[in-house]
Scaffold this motif. Structure first.
Motif, PDB file in Angstrom:
ATOM      1  N   VAL A 157     134.238-127.384  50.617  1.00 51.78           N
ATOM      2  CA  VAL A 157     134.515-126.067  51.410  1.00 51.78           C
ATOM      3  C   VAL A 157     135.928-125.359  51.028  1.00 51.78           C
ATOM      4  O   VAL A 157     136.569-126.018  50.984  1.00 51.78           O
ATOM      5  N   ALA A 158     135.837-124.014  50.506  1.00 53.52           N
ATOM      6  CA  ALA A 158     137.098-123.305  50.041  1.00 53.52           C
ATOM      7  C   ALA A 158     137.557-122.510  50.820  1.00 53.52           C
ATOM      8  O   ALA A 158     138.633-121.678  50.500  1.00 53.52           O
ATOM      9  N   TYR A 159     136.872-122.060  52.055  1.00 52.20           N
ATOM     10  CA  TYR A 159     137.561-121.215  52.876  1.00 52.20           C
ATOM     11  C   TYR A 159     136.743-120.922  54.268  1.00 52.20           C
ATOM     12  O   TYR A 159     135.634-121.938  54.212  1.00 52.20           O
ATOM     13  N   VAL A 160     137.173-120.409  55.132  1.00 52.93           N
ATOM     14  CA  VAL A 160     136.492-120.501  56.472  1.00 52.93           C
ATOM     15  C   VAL A 160     136.525-119.003  56.827  1.00 52.93           C
ATOM     16  O   VAL A 160     137.520-118.083  56.784  1.00 52.93           O
ATOM     17  N   LYS A 161     135.354-118.455  57.484  1.00 51.91           N
ATOM     18  CA  LYS A 161     135.016-117.211  58.200  1.00 51.91           C
ATOM     19  C   LYS A 161     134.440-116.914  59.406  1.00 51.91           C
ATOM     20  O   LYS A 161     133.373-117.860  59.500  1.00 51.91           O
ATOM     21  N   PRO A 162     135.089-116.463  60.473  1.00 51.71           N
ATOM     22  CA  PRO A 162     134.019-116.707  61.728  1.00 51.71           C
ATOM     23  C   PRO A 162     132.853-115.900  61.665  1.00 51.71           C
ATOM     24  O   PRO A 162     132.872-114.779  60.690  1.00 51.71           O
ATOM     25  N   HIS A 163     131.993-115.945  62.438  1.00 56.32           N
ATOM     26  CA  HIS A 163     130.674-115.117  62.527  1.00 56.32           C
ATOM     27  C   HIS A 163     130.639-114.356  63.697  1.00 56.32           C
ATOM     28  O   HIS A 163     131.143-114.802  64.832  1.00 56.32           O
ATOM     29  N   GLY A 164     129.868-113.389  63.896  1.00 50.10           N
ATOM     30  CA  GLY A 164     129.482-112.605  64.883  1.00 50.10           C
ATOM     31  C   GLY A 164     130.389-112.162  66.086  1.00 50.10           C
ATOM     32  O   GLY A 164     131.281-111.661  65.570  1.00 50.10           O
ATOM     33  N   ALA A 165     130.137-112.652  67.215  1.00 51.38           N
ATOM     34  CA  ALA A 165     131.037-112.421  68.317  1.00 51.38           C
ATOM     35  C   ALA A 165     132.308-113.125  68.265  1.00 51.38           C
ATOM     36  O   ALA A 165     133.434-112.489  68.571  1.00 51.38           O
ATOM     37  N   LEU A 166     132.420-114.174  67.690  1.00 52.67           N
ATOM     38  CA  LEU A 166     133.699-114.758  67.394  1.00 52.67           C
ATOM     39  C   LEU A 166     134.525-113.981  66.358  1.00 52.67           C
ATOM     40  O   LEU A 166     135.629-113.683  66.389  1.00 52.67           O
ATOM     41  N   TYR A 167     133.981-113.659  65.294  1.00 56.07           N
ATOM     42  CA  TYR A 167     134.521-112.596  64.356  1.00 56.07           C
ATOM     43  C   TYR A 167     135.214-111.487  65.107  1.00 56.07           C
ATOM     44  O   TYR A 167     136.349-110.910  64.819  1.00 56.07           O
ATOM     45  N   ASN A 168     134.501-110.604  65.759  1.00 58.10           N
ATOM     46  CA  ASN A 168     134.868-109.475  66.691  1.00 58.10           C
ATOM     47  C   ASN A 168     135.913-109.904  67.439  1.00 58.10           C
ATOM     48  O   ASN A 168     137.099-109.051  67.690  1.00 58.10           O
ATOM     49  N   ARG A 169     135.956-110.932  68.397  1.00 62.40           N
ATOM     50  CA  ARG A 169     136.689-111.342  69.243  1.00 62.40           C
ATOM     51  C   ARG A 169     138.171-111.802  68.810  1.00 62.40           C
ATOM     52  O   ARG A 169     139.196-111.345  69.373  1.00 62.40           O
ATOM     53  N   VAL A 170     138.136-112.321  67.564  1.00 69.34           N
ATOM     54  CA  VAL A 170     139.705-112.854  67.076  1.00 69.34           C
ATOM     55  C   VAL A 170     140.272-111.489  66.292  1.00 69.34           C
ATOM     56  O   VAL A 170     141.482-111.845  65.794  1.00 69.34           O
TER      57      VAL A 170
END
Length: 252
Positions: free
Chosen positions: A106-119
């Motif tokens: 695993v080389a990076y992290v990306k939030p998805h969906g509602a979590l992406y928008n929240r942060v």
């Protein structure tokens, strides 16, 4: 030469149900945001996508989410920070097992969906996501929206912060994404998506939903895999970028 990464959300299936054409998209993109089981994905799906990505030299990223299978991770949720941090670390760890088994990581992290928008705006939730990344691997880059609280928190914690843009999503004049529930939030015309991709890669600009051109400087460009004709559109985007003198390569 200008360089851009092409990322797509992959592994968004569960059991016999599959949403994205992972195999075909992995022949186009340079980074794969793999669902880790909280909004989509299961153990067999994660393993399969990691194996395909490793075979094709595509960088593997963990797409972490609120625990929301029924809502595909797109419903607003309130999760205590300590719990969210643990769940982010849990998702990264699960994907890491399959990435390493495939000879990758695993080389990076990306939030998805509602979590992406929240942060983008919520400092506490952004900090919790970063705490989860630190628990899993304190060297992992975090992929997110330019100017977001998430990337601010990542930088403060010493994590690489990587900016991302969307060719097929409408932007507000403030540089945030137009909520999916509003008309015009998703750009569906292929010609427009291709043109926006080149503009974002070469000049770091895009027309907002209201009309004025705004600055969106990004190292990675997201291509959604769950839209109709996603594979052919991704091919057109990559071909046009390369014809325009843009080098397409992974950031991680």
């Amino acid at each position: 030469m200008t360089a851009i990464d092409l990322n797509a959300d992959l592994g968004e299936g569960f059991g016999r149900w599959r949403l994205t054409d992972d195999e075909q998209l992995l022949s186009v993109v340079t980074s794969a945001n793999v669902a880790c089981g909280f909004h989509a994905g299961d153990a067999a799906t994660m393993r399969r996508v990691c194996e395909l990505a490793a075979e094709r030299g595509v960088t593997i990223g963990a797409q972490v989410s609120y625990r929301d299978l029924a809502g595909f991770g797109r419903r607003a949720m309130d999760v205590p920070p300590a719990e969210l941090a643990a769940e982010v670390a849990y998702q990264i760890g699960a994907l890491e097992v399959f990435a390493r088994a495939a000879g990758a990581r695993v080389a990076y992290v990306k939030p998805h969906g509602a979590l992406y928008n929240r942060v983008v705006h919520d400092e506490e939730q952004a900090g919790a996501v970063v705490d989860g990344v630190l628990l899993a691997d304190a060297s992992l880059p975090v992929l997110g929206l330019p100017g977001s609280r998430l990337l601010d928190a990542a930088r403060k914690a010493g994590l690489p912060a990587v900016t991302e843009a969307f060719a097929d999503r409408a932007y507000t004049e403030q540089g945030t994404l137009v909520p999916r529930g509003l008309d015009g939030a998703v750009v569906t015309d292929p010609v427009t998506v291709v043109e926006r991709s080149v503009s974002l890669a070469r000049s770091g600009t895009v027309a907002s939903a209201a009309g004025p051109v705004i600055e969106v400087r990004a190292r990675s460009l997201c291509l959604h895999g769950d839209t109709p004709g996603a594979v052919e559109l991704a091919r057109r985007v990559r071909r046009r970028l390369e014809e325009s003198g843009v080098r397409v390569e992974a950031f991680a």
